[in-house]
Scaffold this active site. Structure first.
Site, PDB file in Angstrom:
ATOM      1  N   ARG A   1       0.842  -1.185   0.000  1.00  0.00           N
ATOM      2  CA  ARG A   1       0.000   0.000   0.000  1.00  0.00           C
ATOM      3  C   ARG A   1       0.882   1.241   0.000  1.00  0.00           C
ATOM      4  O   ARG A   1       1.898   1.297   0.682  1.00  0.00           O
ATOM      5  CB  ARG A   1      -0.930   0.015   1.219  1.00  0.00           C
ATOM      6  CG  ARG A   1      -2.126  -0.932   1.089  1.00  0.00           C
ATOM      7  CD  ARG A   1      -3.083  -0.424   0.004  1.00  0.00           C
ATOM      8  NE  ARG A   1      -4.228  -1.305  -0.201  1.00  0.00           N
ATOM      9  CZ  ARG A   1      -4.301  -2.233  -1.137  1.00  0.00           C
ATOM     10  NH1 ARG A   1      -3.249  -2.462  -1.921  1.00  0.00           N
ATOM     11  NH2 ARG A   1      -5.396  -2.944  -1.300  1.00  0.00           N
TER      12      ARG A   1
ATOM     13  N   GLU B   1      -3.427   7.667  -5.814  1.00  0.00           N
ATOM     14  CA  GLU B   1      -3.589   6.892  -7.048  1.00  0.00           C
ATOM     15  C   GLU B   1      -4.849   7.344  -7.792  1.00  0.00           C
ATOM     16  O   GLU B   1      -5.880   7.538  -7.174  1.00  0.00           O
ATOM     17  CB  GLU B   1      -3.669   5.400  -6.724  1.00  0.00           C
ATOM     18  CG  GLU B   1      -2.374   4.860  -6.145  1.00  0.00           C
ATOM     19  CD  GLU B   1      -2.401   3.350  -5.918  1.00  0.00           C
ATOM     20  OE1 GLU B   1      -3.414   2.710  -6.257  1.00  0.00           O
ATOM     21  OE2 GLU B   1      -1.417   2.806  -5.405  1.00  0.00           O
TER      22      GLU B   1
ATOM     23  N   HIS C   1      -0.084  -0.021 -10.278  1.00  0.00           N
ATOM     24  CA  HIS C   1      -0.850  -0.863  -9.349  1.00  0.00           C
ATOM     25  C   HIS C   1      -1.393  -2.100 -10.070  1.00  0.00           C
ATOM     26  O   HIS C   1      -2.601  -2.330 -10.147  1.00  0.00           O
ATOM     27  CB  HIS C   1      -1.995  -0.069  -8.713  1.00  0.00           C
ATOM     28  CG  HIS C   1      -2.459  -0.667  -7.411  1.00  0.00           C
ATOM     29  ND1 HIS C   1      -2.977   0.096  -6.384  1.00  0.00           N
ATOM     30  CD2 HIS C   1      -2.490  -1.956  -6.964  1.00  0.00           C
ATOM     31  CE1 HIS C   1      -3.310  -0.701  -5.373  1.00  0.00           C
ATOM     32  NE2 HIS C   1      -3.023  -1.950  -5.708  1.00  0.00           N
TER      33      HIS C   1
END
Length: 319
Positions: free
Chosen positions: A238, A267, A286
Site C-alpha cells: 500500500r 492513485e 498498481h
C-alpha cells in the site's frame, strides 16, 4: 430485482451472471468515480462492488439506506471505513489469497528489473544512447546471488516471494509482528530479524504489510538514512506505508540506490509527481494482481461475496 452498483466494469462473463440475478448499474465515466456520483448512487442499492481507488467513507455509508454488502475487488480494504460499515450492519467482502502468486511475481519482476537495470536499458536504447554505455563499467547492475533480501511482512505474498528469491540463491531475512514457526522458516529458507537489522543490512527490502495506523509512513527519512546506499526498496503493498516525499528526497540524494513501486500515496499518481522524473525509480500502475487468470478469480469471489452478503450470509472472505 435487487439493485447493485459497480464503480467500474468487470469481465463480460461476470457481468452477464450478475445481470441474471440483479438490477445492475455500472459506472462508465471517469475512473475513479467521483464522491458526488458514488454518494448519489449508493442511496437506493443493496449491493456495492467497488475497487481500491474508491473511497467509501462514513459520509458515504450514512447515505446507504438499503445497503447490505460492500464487495471490494481487492485484497486491501483500507479505502473502506470498515468499522463504521460493520456498525451499520453492512457486510464487507474482499479477495485475498487468489492474487498471492501474481503479486509475488510482479514483486520479483521489479526486484530483477532494478538489480539488472532492464527498464533503464530499454529507455537508453529508445533514446538512441546505446553508444554511451559501451564501456566495461558504463552500464552495470548487481548479481542476485548472495544478496540479502529483507521481507517486511511474511504473509501469503511475502512467503511466495521468499520461494522465488530462494531459487536465485538469495539470503532471506524477514520481519513480522509474530515470528512464524521454525518449521516454516526452514521450509522457506528464511531467518527472523529485527526491523532494525532488516533496514540496515538488506540489499533489497520488499514491503508486504497492510496499511494501518501502525504501518503508515513506516518507511520514512529516518529509515532511508539507515539503509545501505546500495540498497533498493520495493513496495507492492500500500502506498501510504511509505512517506513518498521522504522517498523522493532519498532517491534524489542517492541515500538509497533505487526503488520499485506498484503503489502510491495518491492513485492514480499525480501528473507532476517527481517520481516520474527519477531514473532510479521504477514504477508500475498498481498491477500486482493484473493477470488474466487472477483477475477472473477475483471477479468470481467478488460476485460470490456480494451474493452471500445480499442474502444476509457471511461472505466467503470477510472481516
Amino acid at each position: 430485482m435487487k439493485k447493485i452498483f459497480l464503480t467500474r466494469t468487470l469481465d463480460d462473463l461476470t457481468l452477464k451472471k450478475l445481470k441474471k440475478r440483479y438490477q445492475v448499474e455500472v459506472h462508465s465515466g471517469k475512473i475513479p468515480i467521483s464522491q458526488t456520483k458514488l454518494r448519489s448512487k449508493i442511496r437506493g442499492i443493496e449491493g456495492l462492488i467497488c475497487f481500491p481507488y474508491d473511497k467509501i467513507d462514513k459520509k458515504t455509508i450514512d447515505l446507504a439506506e438499503n445497503l447490505k454488502v460492500i464487495s471490494t475487488y481487492s485484497v486491501g480494504f483500507d479505502h473502506i471505513d470498515t468499522e463504521y460499515a460493520k456498525k451499520k450492519g453492512i457486510k464487507i467482502g474482499y479477495t485475498p489469497e487468489v492474487l498471492t502468486d501474481a503479486t509475488a511475481d510482479l514483486t520479483f519482476a521489479l526486484l530483477l528489473d532494478l538489480m539488472r537495470r532492464v527498464s533503464e536499458g530499454d529507455r537508453t536504447i529508445r533514446k538512441k544512447k546505446w553508444n554511451e554505455v559501451y564501456g566495461a563499467f558504463d552500464y552495470v547492475g548487481f548479481d542476485l546471488q548472495g544478496k540479502t533480501l529483507g521481507i517486511i511482512g511474511l504473509g501469503r505474498i511475502g512467503r511466495a516471494l521468499a520461494k522465488r528469491a530462494s531459487a536465485f540463491d538469495m539470503k532471506i531475512n524477514y520481519h513480522n509482528r509474530k515470528r512464524v514457526s521454525k518449521t516454516l522458516e526452514k521450509t522457506l529458507g528464511v531467518k527472523f530479524a529485527s526491523f532494525e537489522k532488516i533496514i540496515t543490512e538488506s540489499d533489497i527490502i520488499s514491503i508486504h504489510v497492510p496499511h494501518t495506523k501502525e504501518t503508515e509512513h513506516m518507511f520514512n527519512s529516518n529509515v532511508f538514512r539507515k539503509m545501505k546506499k546500495t540498497a533498493f526498496l520495493i513496495n507492492t503493498s500500500r502506498g501510504k506505508v511509505v512517506n513518498e516525499k521522504d522517498l523522493i528526497t532519498a532517491l534524489k540524494k542517492k541515500t538509497i540506490a533505487g526503488a520499485g513501486l506498484d503503489v502510491f500515496e495518491i492513485e492514480p499518481i499525480e501528473k507532476d509527481s517527481q517520481l516520474l522524473r527519477l531514473e532510479n525509480c521504477l514504477i508500475t500502475p498498481h498491477i500486482g494482481s493484473s493477470t488474466i487468470e487472477t483477475r477472473k478469480k477475483m471477479a468470481e469471489i467478488t460476485m460470490k461475496n456480494l451474493d452471500y452478503g445480499i442474502r444476509g450470509e457471511k461472505p466467503i472472505y470477510t472481516l
